[in-house]
Design a protein around this motif. Structure first.
Motif, PDB file in Angstrom:
ATOM      1  N   ALA A  69       0.859  -1.186   0.000  1.00  0.00           N
ATOM      2  CA  ALA A  69       0.000   0.000   0.000  1.00  0.00           C
ATOM      3  C   ALA A  69       0.894   1.234   0.000  1.00  0.00           C
ATOM      4  O   ALA A  69       1.782   1.356   0.835  1.00  0.00           O
ATOM      5  N   ARG A  70       0.615   2.154  -0.924  1.00  0.00           N
ATOM      6  CA  ARG A  70       1.450   3.349  -1.078  1.00  0.00           C
ATOM      7  C   ARG A  70       0.596   4.617  -0.986  1.00  0.00           C
ATOM      8  O   ARG A  70       0.344   5.302  -1.990  1.00  0.00           O
ATOM      9  N   PRO A  71       0.140   4.986   0.196  1.00  0.00           N
ATOM     10  CA  PRO A  71      -0.639   6.221   0.328  1.00  0.00           C
ATOM     11  C   PRO A  71       0.228   7.452   0.087  1.00  0.00           C
ATOM     12  O   PRO A  71       1.421   7.447   0.381  1.00  0.00           O
ATOM     13  N   PHE A  72      -0.416   8.500  -0.472  1.00  0.00           N
ATOM     14  CA  PHE A  72       0.314   9.754  -0.670  1.00  0.00           C
ATOM     15  C   PHE A  72      -0.591  10.929  -0.321  1.00  0.00           C
ATOM     16  O   PHE A  72      -1.820  10.783  -0.190  1.00  0.00           O
ATOM     17  N   ILE A  73       0.025  12.084  -0.163  1.00  0.00           N
ATOM     18  CA  ILE A  73      -0.694  13.304   0.206  1.00  0.00           C
ATOM     19  C   ILE A  73      -0.202  14.449  -0.663  1.00  0.00           C
ATOM     20  O   ILE A  73       0.723  14.296  -1.461  1.00  0.00           O
ATOM     21  N   GLY A  74      -0.818  15.631  -0.487  1.00  0.00           N
ATOM     22  CA  GLY A  74      -0.367  16.825  -1.198  1.00  0.00           C
ATOM     23  C   GLY A  74      -1.227  17.138  -2.394  1.00  0.00           C
ATOM     24  O   GLY A  74      -2.277  16.531  -2.631  1.00  0.00           O
TER      25      GLY A  74
END
Length: 388
Positions: A191-196
């Motif tokens: 799982a590779r969550p990201f933000i921004g």
């Protein structure tokens, strides 16, 4: 020996392995790239004997090292986290785990989309930072899942945390893990969550690995069965699908993982504390950030000083790595390298050069013997050579 602390500097290889040509990694040397930067300052590891290891003669070595040391050669057919950790825990993987250089089969993608109810984007080998730059805006707009792979046996699934909550992303990864078996049995679903906001997206530390379960007993399983504590810090629980682990503390980055390890060090337990420090690989190696990688090793060495000062007479420390990820090399993938093995403690001989050991599994056999276990796995113990 009552307590062993086993610290993995994830991807801190020390030079091309004899079969590096088969992996396209001739000339790779993660540690030397950091050393040559002039930004590597590791007096504690130097004192134990890091530059006494065969092949590391480019650096000035300590005349009277306080620990024993070896260069470890991987026997498994891979250069990834799963095969590296499985081997150091006692299991050699002779056949490579499946990889998908052209993306995953259409049938899998269609069924995964059906089961998650979401459109699938990308489905190609990709850099983890580049893929969210190229597909992140569409993911935000559509609620789709970014599915991609790499040169390793992995399926990575990325989504913006504001669009798909992390816990939901984990559930989608569990679905993929259930589906990816047999010929599709990748080592890890990540799982590779990201933000921004685009184009300045950032991956977060809330990644989670869903690994294949080890095919047979590891040293962790043996120790747990024998009533020992097996404490995992960082990705250890994920890598072994929880098997053999009695207590776990998830990854929070190198510095906090070491703080947790030092906290554990001050408590009573009987057995193994197994620690993975992934920042060198995840944040700096794949991004080919030499200065950042050297800085991560330097910061670890600073915290190692505090750890060494707190060691008890019946403690043993073993520092190693699982593969390479040379920040000075071409591309963005792992590199096929030897890894270091430093062993230190009051009951450990000083200055023993074990030279090149064929098989990471020798570490598992040694740890088992030191803790009084009969487990040897696919390795040969070097306990008799290093114990006082």
């Amino acid at each position: 020996m009552k307590r062993i602390f086993w610290i993995v500097l994830d991807s801190a290889g020390i030079g091309e392995a004899p079969d590096a040509n088969k992996f396209g990694d001739i000339g790779s040397n993660t540690w030397k790239s950091c050393y040559d930067s002039g930004k590597l300052h590791i007096p504690n590891m130097e004192k134990i004997g890091i530059y006494q290891i065969d092949g590391m003669e480019y650096a000035k070595s300590t005349e009277n090292p306080t620990g024993s040391f070896a260069r470890m050669q991987e026997l498994s057919c891979g250069k990834d986290t799963t095969t590296g950790h499985w081997e150091m825990a006692g299991i050699v993987t002779p056949d490579p785990l499946p990889k998908f250089p052209n993306g995953f089969p259409k049938a899998f993608i269609e069924e995964f989309s059906k089961r998650t109810g979401r459109k699938i984007l990308c489905n190609l080998p990709y850099s983890g930072t580049q893929v969210i730059h190229d597909y992140g805006r569409e993911q935000e707009e559509t609620g789709a899942l970014i599915v991609y792979t790499s040169a390793d046996s992995v399926c990575q699934i990325a989504a913006h945390e504001d669009v798909i909550p992390v816990e939901q992303l984990y559930e989608y990864c569990k679905i993929a893990r259930e589906m990816l078996t047999g010929d599709l049995g990748v080592g890890r679903v990540i799982a590779r969550p990201f933000i921004g906001t685009w184009p300045n997206y950032e991956r977060t530390i809330r990644r989670h690995d869903f690994s294949l379960a080890p095919p047979r007993q590891t040293v962790l399983d043996a120790l747990k069965t024998e009533g020992k504590d097996v404490i995992g810090v960082g990705k250890i629980y994920d890598i072994f699908e929880g098997q053999g682990v009695t207590e776990t503390y998830p990854n929070q980055g190198n510095e906090k993982n070491m703080e947790k390890t030092i906290e554990i060090q001050k408590k009573e337990f009987d057995g193994l504390c197994y620690v993975n420090l992934v920042d060198g690989d995840m944040i700096y190696g794949h991004r080919r950030d030499i200065a950042g990688y050297a800085g991560a090793l330097t910061r670890f060495d600073e915290q190692l000083g505090e750890f060494l000062a707190n060691m008890r007479d019946d403690d043993m420390l073993m520092i190693t790595a699982d593969h390479g990820c040379d920040p000075g090399y071409t591309g963005t993938d792992h590199t096929r390298e030897y890894v270091p093995c430093l062993i230190y403690g009051k009951e450990i001989k000083a200055g023993v050069n074990l030279h090149t050991r064929k098989g990471f599994a020798d570490m598992a056999a040694t740890i088992a013997e030191a803790l009084g276990s009969k487990y040897r796995g696919d390795g040969e113990s070097f306990w008799d050579e290093i114990k006082n």
